[in-house]
Scaffold this motif. Structure first.
Motif, mmCIF file in Angstrom:
data_model
loop_
_atom_site.group_PDB
_atom_site.id
_atom_site.type_symbol
_atom_site.label_atom_id
_atom_site.label_comp_id
_atom_site.label_asym_id
_atom_site.label_seq_id
_atom_site.Cartn_x
_atom_site.Cartn_y
_atom_site.Cartn_z
ATOM 1 N N UNK A 1 63.560 -18.481 25.448
ATOM 2 C CA UNK A 1 63.374 -19.719 24.729
ATOM 3 C C UNK A 1 63.052 -19.445 23.143
ATOM 4 N N UNK A 2 63.895 -20.373 22.536
ATOM 5 C CA UNK A 2 63.927 -20.277 21.086
ATOM 6 C C UNK A 2 62.704 -20.822 20.487
ATOM 7 N N UNK A 3 61.637 -20.484 20.892
ATOM 8 C CA UNK A 3 60.403 -20.892 20.259
ATOM 9 C C UNK A 3 59.991 -20.221 19.130
ATOM 10 N N UNK A 4 60.476 -20.536 17.827
ATOM 11 C CA UNK A 4 60.007 -19.856 16.695
ATOM 12 C C UNK A 4 58.723 -20.378 15.857
ATOM 13 N N UNK A 5 57.903 -19.091 15.731
ATOM 14 C CA UNK A 5 56.508 -19.459 15.292
ATOM 15 C C UNK A 5 56.529 -20.290 13.986
ATOM 16 N N UNK A 6 57.528 -20.173 13.211
ATOM 17 C CA UNK A 6 57.205 -21.212 11.860
ATOM 18 C C UNK A 6 57.615 -22.599 12.152
ATOM 19 N N UNK A 7 58.408 -22.739 13.188
ATOM 20 C CA UNK A 7 58.542 -24.275 13.689
ATOM 21 C C UNK A 7 57.322 -24.630 14.532
ATOM 22 N N UNK A 8 56.617 -23.990 14.952
ATOM 23 C CA UNK A 8 55.273 -24.488 15.847
ATOM 24 C C UNK A 8 54.300 -24.558 15.215
ATOM 25 N N UNK A 9 54.097 -23.580 14.113
ATOM 26 C CA UNK A 9 52.963 -23.633 13.241
ATOM 27 C C UNK A 9 53.076 -24.725 12.127
ATOM 28 N N UNK A 10 54.210 -25.228 11.806
ATOM 29 C CA UNK A 10 54.490 -26.462 11.013
ATOM 30 C C UNK A 10 53.983 -27.617 11.746
ATOM 31 N N UNK A 11 53.965 -27.641 13.164
ATOM 32 C CA UNK A 11 53.722 -28.583 14.095
ATOM 33 C C UNK A 11 52.044 -28.622 14.569
ATOM 34 N N UNK A 12 51.503 -27.497 13.955
ATOM 35 C CA UNK A 12 50.178 -27.377 14.385
ATOM 36 C C UNK A 12 50.021 -26.955 15.937
#
Length: 144
Positions: free
Chosen positions: A129-140
């Motif tokens: 799964x392409x769950x990138x940390x920076x994408x998730x962190x930006x969304x809290x």
């Protein structure tokens, strides 16, 4: 009704709402669907017809057409990524988790889950799964 872009991401949400929280009802059963067609063993049917690593047409049609309200989507605060989800067995009764059948290909559907704060299992499941940390962190959203 909100529209999902990634079928496999939608399945993660359905797992949470239908099979874990039991707030998206009625729960879909591929076995009941196949029994109505005279098929008594879903797994044997899948293997016998070369469909063990395929989402059965009946399940795909049901889950693609399934509408989930914004109100219900707003209740999703966590998701679990796990190859043992019931929704996967409802889609592909013979699936063994050894391929990419249920890999999420896009995070575009995160917009549909305004209260999502945690995704668990992304490092352990091996689903690619392409769950990138920076994408998730930006969304809290925290992830492990």
């Amino acid at each position: 009704m909100p529209a999902f872009r990634d079928f496999n991401f939608k399945l993660l949400v359905i797992e949470k709402l239908m099979y874990e929280d039991k707030t998206l009802t009625p729960a879909f059963s591929i076995r009941a669907c196949l029994r109505a067609r005279g098929v008594n063993d879903a797994e044997s049917y899948a293997f016998g017809n070369g469909l063990a690593h395929t989402v059965l047409d009946e399940a795909r049609a049901h889950f693609e057409a399934l509408e989930i309200s914004e109100e219900l989507l707003a209740t999703v605060d966590s998701l679990l990524v796990d190859g043992g989800h019931r929704v996967y067995q409802e889609c592909a009764p013979g699936w063994d988790g050894e391929d990419e059948l249920f890999d999420v290909g896009s995070l575009d559907d995160l917009d549909l889950l305004p209260n999502l704060r945690q995704i668990t299992g992304i490092h352990d499941c091996g689903l690619g799964i392409p769950f990138k940390a920076e994408i998730l962190e930006a969304r809290g959203i925290s992830a492990d």
